[in-house]
Design a protein around this motif. Structure first.
Motif, PDB file in Angstrom:
ATOM      1  N   ILE A 203      -1.422  -5.570   0.217  1.00 51.75           N
ATOM      2  CA  ILE A 203      -0.876  -6.870   0.854  1.00 51.75           C
ATOM      3  C   ILE A 203      -2.015  -7.631   1.273  1.00 51.75           C
ATOM      4  O   ILE A 203      -3.005  -7.207   1.571  1.00 51.75           O
ATOM      5  CB  ILE A 203      -0.006  -6.380   1.901  1.00 51.75           C
ATOM      6  N   PRO A 204      -1.659  -8.925   1.311  1.00 54.10           N
ATOM      7  CA  PRO A 204      -2.620  -9.892   1.742  1.00 54.10           C
ATOM      8  C   PRO A 204      -2.854  -9.753   3.420  1.00 54.10           C
ATOM      9  O   PRO A 204      -1.971  -9.350   4.290  1.00 54.10           O
ATOM     10  CB  PRO A 204      -2.166 -11.307   1.417  1.00 54.10           C
ATOM     11  N   THR A 205      -4.406 -10.213   3.744  1.00 49.44           N
ATOM     12  CA  THR A 205      -4.605 -10.026   5.357  1.00 49.44           C
ATOM     13  C   THR A 205      -3.597 -10.840   6.022  1.00 49.44           C
ATOM     14  O   THR A 205      -3.352 -10.041   7.277  1.00 49.44           O
ATOM     15  CB  THR A 205      -5.936 -10.361   5.389  1.00 49.44           C
ATOM     16  N   PHE A 206      -3.249 -11.774   5.912  1.00 45.04           N
ATOM     17  CA  PHE A 206      -2.222 -12.635   6.684  1.00 45.04           C
ATOM     18  C   PHE A 206      -1.030 -12.026   6.910  1.00 45.04           C
ATOM     19  O   PHE A 206      -0.313 -12.017   7.979  1.00 45.04           O
ATOM     20  CB  PHE A 206      -2.097 -14.039   6.084  1.00 45.04           C
ATOM     21  N   ARG A 207      -0.508 -11.334   5.993  1.00 44.79           N
ATOM     22  CA  ARG A 207       0.619 -10.513   6.053  1.00 44.79           C
ATOM     23  C   ARG A 207       0.552  -9.258   7.140  1.00 44.79           C
ATOM     24  O   ARG A 207       1.422  -8.910   7.705  1.00 44.79           O
ATOM     25  CB  ARG A 207       1.287  -9.902   4.972  1.00 44.79           C
TER      26      ARG A 207
ATOM     27  N   PHE B  73      -0.158  -0.449   6.430  1.00 49.19           N
ATOM     28  CA  PHE B  73       1.029  -1.290   5.835  1.00 49.19           C
ATOM     29  C   PHE B  73       0.895  -1.185   4.460  1.00 49.19           C
ATOM     30  O   PHE B  73       2.049  -1.234   3.429  1.00 49.19           O
ATOM     31  CB  PHE B  73       0.951  -2.703   6.327  1.00 49.19           C
ATOM     32  N   GLU B  74      -0.154  -1.007   3.740  1.00 48.76           N
ATOM     33  CA  GLU B  74      -0.312  -0.983   2.388  1.00 48.76           C
ATOM     34  C   GLU B  74       0.300   0.414   1.959  1.00 48.76           C
ATOM     35  O   GLU B  74       1.079   0.640   0.942  1.00 48.76           O
ATOM     36  CB  GLU B  74      -1.824  -0.886   1.871  1.00 48.76           C
ATOM     37  N   ARG B  75      -0.062   1.673   2.597  1.00 51.97           N
ATOM     38  CA  ARG B  75       0.737   2.860   2.295  1.00 51.97           C
ATOM     39  C   ARG B  75       2.082   2.877   2.339  1.00 51.97           C
ATOM     40  O   ARG B  75       2.719   3.319   1.615  1.00 51.97           O
ATOM     41  CB  ARG B  75      -0.067   3.832   3.174  1.00 51.97           C
ATOM     42  N   LEU B  76       2.673   2.039   3.657  1.00 50.54           N
ATOM     43  CA  LEU B  76       4.015   1.893   3.725  1.00 50.54           C
ATOM     44  C   LEU B  76       4.743   1.326   2.762  1.00 50.54           C
ATOM     45  O   LEU B  76       5.789   1.688   2.375  1.00 50.54           O
ATOM     46  CB  LEU B  76       4.085   1.436   5.249  1.00 50.54           C
TER      47      LEU B  76
END
Length: 84
Positions: free
Chosen positions: A59-63, A51-54
């Motif tokens: 991004i925080p873990t809860f996201r 998700f961070e690459r996307l």
């Protein structure tokens, strides 16, 4: 393993299901020195990295949990699709 599954948080159960799918599809080589918890943690980290690459940012873990839930829900409702 089924007994252990009940003790996991609902969020962790999602990652376990993904992991079990990988095991069934022979996408994972089981290592004798890794615990079940190690594999769950690895899958959580992979999801966060994905998700961070996307998004091109951290991004925080809860996201990650929210995004994973949304994708899995869409996958089930739509009868499956390719995830890039």
């Amino acid at each position: 393993m089924h007994r252990s599954f009940a003790y996991l948080k609902q969020e962790e159960q999602k990652y376990v299901n993904l992991f079990l799918h990988d095991v069934q599809g022979a996408y994972v080589v089981m290592m004798p020195d890794k615990s079940f918890r190690d594999y769950v943690t690895d899958n959580q980290c992979k999801a966060k990295d994905y998700f961070e690459r996307l998004e091109g940012a951290g991004i925080p873990t809860f996201r990650v949990s929210i995004k994973t839930h949304t994708i899995l829900q869409d996958f089930i409702i739509n009868g499956g699709f390719e995830i890039l």
